[in-house]
Structure formats: structure tokens, C-alpha cells
Design an enzyme around this catalytic site. Structure first.
Site, PDB file in Angstrom:
ATOM      1  N   GLU A 298     -17.047  26.432  25.054  1.00 22.19           N
ATOM      2  CA  GLU A 298     -17.440  27.890  25.201  1.00 22.19           C
ATOM      3  C   GLU A 298     -17.704  28.559  23.872  1.00 22.19           C
ATOM      4  OE1 GLU A 298     -15.183  30.072  28.131  1.00 22.19           O
ATOM      5  OE2 GLU A 298     -16.381  32.107  27.529  1.00 22.19           O
TER       6      GLU A 298
ATOM      7  N   ARG B  95      -3.863  18.355  28.100  1.00 17.87           N
ATOM      8  CA  ARG B  95      -4.170  19.092  26.954  1.00 17.87           C
ATOM      9  C   ARG B  95      -3.117  18.650  25.925  1.00 17.87           C
ATOM     10  NH1 ARG B  95      -6.133  23.649  28.111  1.00 17.87           N
ATOM     11  NH2 ARG B  95      -5.524  24.702  25.961  1.00 17.87           N
TER      12      ARG B  95
ATOM     13  N   LYS C  76      -7.521  30.048  22.401  1.00 18.09           N
ATOM     14  CA  LYS C  76      -8.412  30.725  21.533  1.00 18.09           C
ATOM     15  C   LYS C  76      -8.353  32.298  21.617  1.00 18.09           C
ATOM     16  CE  LYS C  76     -12.223  28.604  23.527  1.00 18.09           C
ATOM     17  NZ  LYS C  76     -13.208  28.102  23.540  1.00 18.09           N
TER      18      LYS C  76
HETATM   19  P1  ATP Z   1      -8.583  27.578  25.083  1.00 17.29           P
HETATM   20  O1  ATP Z   1      -7.661  27.419  25.986  1.00 17.29           O
HETATM   21  O2  ATP Z   1      -8.086  27.388  23.558  1.00 17.29           O
HETATM   22  O3  ATP Z   1      -9.201  29.049  25.101  1.00 17.29           O
HETATM   23  P2  ATP Z   1     -10.890  26.562  26.248  1.00 17.29           P
HETATM   24  O4  ATP Z   1     -10.470  25.467  27.148  1.00 17.29           O
HETATM   25  O5  ATP Z   1     -10.970  27.861  27.018  1.00 17.29           O
HETATM   26  O6  ATP Z   1      -9.843  26.736  25.060  1.00 17.29           O
HETATM   27  P3  ATP Z   1     -13.403  25.486  25.700  1.00 17.29           P
HETATM   28  O7  ATP Z   1     -14.135  25.854  24.809  1.00 17.29           O
HETATM   29  O8  ATP Z   1     -13.679  25.738  27.256  1.00 17.29           O
HETATM   30  O9  ATP Z   1     -11.873  26.154  25.238  1.00 17.29           O
HETATM   31  O10 ATP Z   1     -13.103  23.918  25.597  1.00 17.29           O
HETATM   32  C1  ATP Z   1     -13.988  23.066  25.361  1.00 17.29           C
HETATM   33  C2  ATP Z   1     -13.304  21.464  25.924  1.00 17.29           C
HETATM   34  O11 ATP Z   1     -12.089  21.670  25.144  1.00 17.29           O
HETATM   35  C3  ATP Z   1     -12.889  21.683  27.157  1.00 17.29           C
HETATM   36  O12 ATP Z   1     -13.313  20.452  27.980  1.00 17.29           O
HETATM   37  C4  ATP Z   1     -11.402  21.756  27.171  1.00 17.29           C
HETATM   38  O13 ATP Z   1     -10.972  21.035  28.376  1.00 17.29           O
HETATM   39  C5  ATP Z   1     -11.129  21.071  25.920  1.00 17.29           C
HETATM   40  N1  ATP Z   1      -9.764  21.556  25.348  1.00 17.29           N
HETATM   41  C6  ATP Z   1      -9.562  22.988  25.139  1.00 17.29           C
HETATM   42  N2  ATP Z   1      -8.316  22.942  24.717  1.00 17.29           N
HETATM   43  C7  ATP Z   1      -7.814  21.911  24.680  1.00 17.29           C
HETATM   44  C8  ATP Z   1      -6.418  21.331  24.164  1.00 17.29           C
HETATM   45  N3  ATP Z   1      -5.658  21.895  23.910  1.00 17.29           N
HETATM   46  N4  ATP Z   1      -6.285  19.788  24.293  1.00 17.29           N
HETATM   47  C9  ATP Z   1      -7.146  18.914  24.599  1.00 17.29           C
HETATM   48  N5  ATP Z   1      -8.460  19.765  24.974  1.00 17.29           N
HETATM   49  C10 ATP Z   1      -8.666  20.935  25.127  1.00 17.29           C
HETATM   50 MG    MG Z   2     -12.548  27.135  28.920  1.00 16.58          MG
END
Ligand code: ATP
Ligand code: MG
Length: 580
Positions: free
Chosen positions: A51, A278, A288
Site C-alpha cells: 500500500e 511476518r 508503518k
Molecule cells: P505495516 O504493518 O507495516 O503497516 P502493511 O502490511 O500494512 O505493513 P503493506 O504495504 O500492506 O503494509 O505490505 C505489503 C506486503 O508486505 C504485504 O503483503 C504484507 O503482508 C507484507 N509485509 C508487511 N509487513 C511485513 C512483515 N513485517 N513481515 C513480512 N511481510 C510483511
Molecule cells: Mg496492509
């Protein structure tokens, strides 16, 4: 929508069975098996779906390495980069650009497969209409609060919305008017008609569309209704012909809904959602939202502050893409959450830099040394290996003269037991140069040493013992007349506690006050005068350092400490091996 997007590369290939790679983890095992049995037309297509509402962090790196890594490891595999830009309020072009740059920097390529969920707004709308026509979606006039009250809990079923049994025609008309901008934000939503008594709360008539009168960074004012994540994600995957939709464990409950949408629509394929654990790192926050707060509230200098776990921060700190990829491989892919020791990440960068970083001598807290028996005006140049781990790297010339700087820490007027470095009357080795003995200490008004009067043994040239006598310490030095001034920034963990994001307290209270120390009076060997921004060096006995890409200038060098030389992780591992 172009044709090529509906038929991703690799579809309808020539029927030769790709050799499934040996599985490294449970997801690769699934993919390998699917290829072997010819599922999905014997092709594998993954995607990385960020995102664009923040910068990528080391957790995203794990997901990138997994998705792009699978595409690379299996014949004909592809991985798309898809911006999941369905929320107009939080997303910015700045983030889109940085994400592309960071994925490339990590060493992966989406080739020509760059997509945006917002490209599918038209199709998503049409699929929503299809569900309405099938009696499987309805416009609900309850407020957000009322919807919440109707939802029930883990132990109690929810209650049907009074609008649940609207007829198809009325729903179609209301949805068209939502789209036409006739209704206020929050006044209506489109919901899937599933089961308010489902044990899975995700299935209790989830929202598919909401009204949001905000311009979108790509579609402008074209839309005032936006699809919700659960609806948009599975359909985006399907449109792109994704075969394995890999996401983190928090989405395990959403899988049922992912499948429901695809099962209830007339679609050409049905990607499989697979969840993995994760990445969590101790002493670090990887959300984020929190990283954004750290930036906005000024706890760090920006998204690229070298203490941040963002890819930009780590890059500025001196991390290499290779080390990050190695780290991501080593931590593996599991089905249950755990916390990885940050020492493992440091171990990976040390290993890489040990092999590749040229060596240099640098004195961070200088103490002047005058060698009284060394001829005034004389300069010698010593040939010193650029990197003992890499003989092909050759040697460098390091000038030596009568006045030097050594570390304040390498001298004690009154040495404690087992302190073998310099003290009055003691002899040490100046690395690659000569044996040196301290004769006298000159002090300032407060009794602090400001200069050491010393003598050297001309017979010990190159640092070799002339007569078999031993010295117990070797210290580094720079020639005072030749040294180059530099600022050095020493970084420690951003948080002082192992789980800063957990517990009831505010994670900001766990910030480590000592996470940044600036030393502005450092002296580095002259060969570094023209070191390029971003170049990485080992300062002997001190650690690995990288020329800052933002603040360093010719004549005003700034170095960031990437990591110290001490490797606690290697020790822990060695300890475990002994025990095991
Ligand atoms: P955050 O929790 O930091 O806000 P998010 O999951 O909302 O992260 P996205 O931009 O949606 O952020 O993430 C893009 C991809 O990265 C998604 O497929 C998500 O599952 C993966 N991702 C995000 N954080 C992690 C993590 N800590 N470990 C592994 N994969 C991750
Ligand atoms: Mg997300």
C-alpha cells in the site's frame, strides 16, 4: 485494461513440465507440488502488493524476497509489483516512487508487470454489480456505529441489517446513486450478503464499498466510492492471474472471504491465498503507522534516518542488498509468529562487509602522540593490505610521521589489570608500523592527557619484533599531518527494550536516548579523502562505516557506523553449538 494483463506471461505455455525446485520452505513445497501436478496451467505467478502509504521496511523485504524469490526459483515464474492503492486518503505519489526504487535496490525486477489496484476500479465496480444482481450484495444504510453494534462478537452471532433484504433493483439503483455522488460519506455502504451468524466475523456481511469524497492520486475525481481491501485484493489477484497469493498470518481469517468472493463471481481463475509469519525483530517497530509517527514527531531525522528499519534507512546506514537478502533467506518462512534477534541482521551485514569492505585506519577520539626520536620532517609510507580477506584487492599506502593520533581509549595513565594497551613505560605495536613506548604524559589544567611523548624502535619497521620481544597490544593510528578530518555518527538500537511495540505503554517511551552519538573531531587516514558517498569501509578495530549520502561533502566527510566489529550473534551461535 489491456489484454496482456488478463493473460499474464507464462499462461498457456508449451506444456513442458517445469522442473520443480527442491522446496526450501512450506510455500515452495506447495508451489513445487502445484507445478508438478499441472495446477494453474503449470505456472507460478506471485505478486508483492504494497500500500503506497509509507516507505518499505525490513519486514517488507522478507515479503519481497519470498514473492520475487519464488518467481525466480521456478521455471517461468513471474512476480508482479502491484500498488494496493484503494484508499485515496492516505496514499501519495512520493511513496509509489520510493517503493519502486527500494524493490529495485534490493535486487528484484517486476519487468513490465507494474500494476495498480486503482486500474481495476472499473472492473471491481462491475463485479460488485454482478454480486448485487445475484442477490449477494446489498446497500446498507446503517451508520458505521450501527454496523459495529450489529456485528456481534466472537461468542455471539451478529444481527441482520434491516436493509439486508432489499430487492435487486433497489440495490442496483442505490449503488448507482452512491457512485453518482448523491449520498454523504458514511451514510451508506455496499455489503456482501453472507451470514451474520458465521463464526468467522469476517463473513458477517462485510463492507465491499464505501463512499469517500476524496480525490485519488491516480484516478482523480472519477470515483467517490472506493472498494474495501478484502474485495479489491482477491479480484486484483484474479485479474492478474496470480496463482499463489502470499500474505501474512493476520489475514488467515480473511481467507474464507477471499474465497467467497471468487467462488460467487464468474471468474476465470481462483488464486490460492497462503499465509506466512511476518517478520518481527526485537528492539524494533515494524509498523508503518509507528514509523510515520517517529518521523512526524521528530524522533528521527526522516524515513532515511540510519536508525530506521526502513530500506532507505538501512541503505544510508551502510547495509547492502546482498546482506538483507541473505538475512531474509536465513530467517526462513514459517507458519507461526516469532521474534528474530536483531543480532542476526547485524551478523549478515558483518559477514558481507568483512569480505568486501576495504580497510582503513581512523581515530574517533584523537589523542596526540609525538615520537621524540623520529626525525622531524620525515615521512614514510607503509604498504598495507586493502583487505586481508581479499588479497586480490592489493595494498594501500599509509603515511607515517613524527606526530600521530591514537584513540584516547588506547591509553591509560594508570592501567587497570589486563590493560595491555599504551600506558607510561609500556610498549605496544602501531599497526603495520613500529613498536612504540610511552615515556611521558602532558596534561591539561583538569588533568586530562592531551599529548603523549613517546619513542619508537627503528628496528621494528613494519611492526615486526626485532629480537623476539613481545608486545601484547596492537593499536591503530593516523599521521597527524596527513589525517583528514571527519564527522562520525555512531548508532545504537533505536529502542532500549526488546519488545518496544508490545505491552500497554507507549512504544515511544522505550526510545533509546543514546541511539545516536556524533563525534565531530575524528581523524581518518588520507586515502579516505575522496571516499564516495555510500562507499563502505572497515575502520580497523572499530567497525564498518559508510560515507553518508546526505550530509557528507568533499572536505567535510561524514561517516555512519553501520555495525561494530563485535559479533554477539556469532558468539551466541557458537555457544549453542557447544551446548547442542
Ligand atoms: P505495516 O504493518 O507495516 O503497516 P502493511 O502490511 O500494512 O505493513 P503493506 O504495504 O500492506 O503494509 O505490505 C505489503 C506486503 O508486505 C504485504 O503483503 C504484507 O503482508 C507484507 N509485509 C508487511 N509487513 C511485513 C512483515 N513485517 N513481515 C513480512 N511481510 C510483511
Ligand atoms: Mg496492509
Amino acid at each position: 485494461m489491456s489484454e496482456s494483463r488478463e493473460k499474464p506471461a507464462g499462461m498457456g505455455r508449451d506444456g513442458t513440465e517445469p522442473a520443480a525446485k527442491p522446496s526450501g520452505d512450506f510455500i515452495r513445497t506447495i508451489v513445487g507440488e502445484d507445478l508438478r501436478t499441472g495446477k494453474n496451467g503449470a505456472r507460478v505467478a506471485t505478486r508483492f502488493p504494497p500500500e503506497p502509504n509509507g516507505y518499505l521496511h525490513i519486514g517488507h523485504a522478507k515479503s519481497i524476497c519470498l514473492n520475487f524469490g519464488i518467481a525466480r526459483d521456478f521455471p517461468g515464474g513471474t512476480c508482479n509489483l502491484r500498488f494496493d492503492d484503494t484508499n485515496p486518503a492516505k496514499e501519495e505519489v512520493e511513496y509509489v516512487e520510493s517503493i519502486e526504487e527500494d524493490v529495485r535496490w534490493l535486487g528484484f525486477s517486476w519487468e513490465d508487470r507494474l500494476y495498480y489496484a486503482s486500474d481495476y476500479f472499473g472492473k471491481l465496480h462491475d463485479y460488485a454489480v454482478e454480486l448485487i444482481r445475484k442477490g449477494k450484495a446489498y446497500v446498507c444504510d446503517l451508520s458505521a456505529d450501527e454496523i459495529r453494534q450489529h456485528r456481534g462478537t466472537l461468542t455471539e452471532p451478529g444481527k441482520d441489517s434491516p436493509y439486508r433484504n432489499r430487492g435487486v433493483e433497489e440495490n442496483l439503483e442505490l449503488f448507482a446513486r452512491m457512485r453518482g455522488g448523491e449520498f454523504d460519506e458514511g451514510s451508506r455502504v455496499l455489503r456482501a450478503k453472507i451470514d451474520m451468524a458465521s463464526p468467522n466475523i469476517c463473513m458477517r456481511d462485510p463492507a465491499m464499498y464505501r463512499i469517500k469524497k476524496a480525490p485519488h492520486h491516480r484516478t482523480g475525481d472519477a470515483w467517490c466510492i472506493y472498494p474495501m481491501y478484502d474485495f479489491a485484493h482477491c479480484i486484483s489477484d484474479m485479474i492478474e492471474g496470480i496463482t499463489h497469493s502470499i500474505c501474512t498470518l493476520e489475514f488467515a481469517n480473511n481467507r474464507e472471504l477471499y474465497d467467497w468472493f471468487l467462488d460467487n463471481l464468474d471468474v476465470p481463475c481462483h488464486p490460492q491465498q497462503i499465509e506466512f509469519a511476518r517478520l518481527n525483530l526485537n528492539y524494533t517497530v515494524l509498523s508503518k503507522r509507528k514509523l510515520l509517527e517517529l518521523v512526524q514527531e521528530g524522533h528521527v531525522s526522516g524515513w532515511d534516518d540510519p536508525r530506521m528499519p526502513t530500506l532507505r534507512g538501512m541503505r544510508r546506514r551502510g547495509y547492502t542488498p546482498e546482506a538483507i537478502r541473505t538475512f531474509c533467506e536465513r530467517i526462513g518462512v514459517a507458519r507461526t509468529d516469532s521474534v528474530v534477534d536483531i543480532g542476526m541482521l547485524e551478523h549478515a551485514i558483518r559477514e558481507d562487509l568483512n569480505l568486501h569492505a576495504p580497510r582503513a585506519m581512523a581515530v574517533l577520539r584523537p589523542l596526540r602522540v609525538v615520537i621524540e626520536n623520529y626525525p622531524e620532517g620525515q615521512v614514510e609510507e607503509f604498504d598495507v593490505p586493502i583487505n586481508p580477506e581479499d588479497p586480490a584487492a592489493g595494498t594501500r599506502k599509509v603515511p607515517f610521521s613524527r606526530e600521530l593520533y591514537i584513540e584516547q581509549d588506547d591509553f591509560r595513565e594508570v592501567p587497570p589489570p589486563k590493560y595491555y594497551r599504551l600506558s607510561p613505560g609500556k610498549e605496544v605495536r602501531l599497526r603495520s608500523a613500529y613498536f612504540l613506548t610511552c615515556n611521558r604524559v602532558l596534561k591539561d589544567g583538569e588533568g586530562r592527557p592531551v599529548e603523549l611523548r613517546c619513542s619508537y624502535d627503528p628496528a621494528s619497521r613494519g611492526g615486526a619484533s626485532p629480537d623476539g620481544r613481545k608486545v601484547k597490544a596492537t593499536i591503530h593510528w593516523v599521521s597527524a599531518a596527513h589525517a583528514v578530518d571527519a564527522e562520525v555518527r555512531l548508532y545504537d538500537k533505536l529502542f532500549a527494550t526488546p519488545n518496544p511495540g508490545e505491552g500497554s505503554g507507549d512504544y515511544r517511551q522505550n526510545l533509546n536516548d543514546g541511539s545516536l552519538e556524533r563525534l565531530s573531531d575524528c581523524k581518518v587516514e588520507p586515502g579516505l579523502a575522496n571516499a564516495l558517498p555510500g562507499s563502505r569501509h572497515q575502520f580497523e578495530r572499530l567497525g564498518y562505516f559508510c560515507v553518508d549520502t546526505v550530509d557528507s561533502q568533499p572536505g567535510k566527510l561524514v561517516f555512519n557506523r553501520t555495525v561494530t566489529l563485535r559479533d554477539t550473534w556469532a558468539k551466541i551461535e557458537a555457544g549453542e553449538r557447544k551446548q547442542g
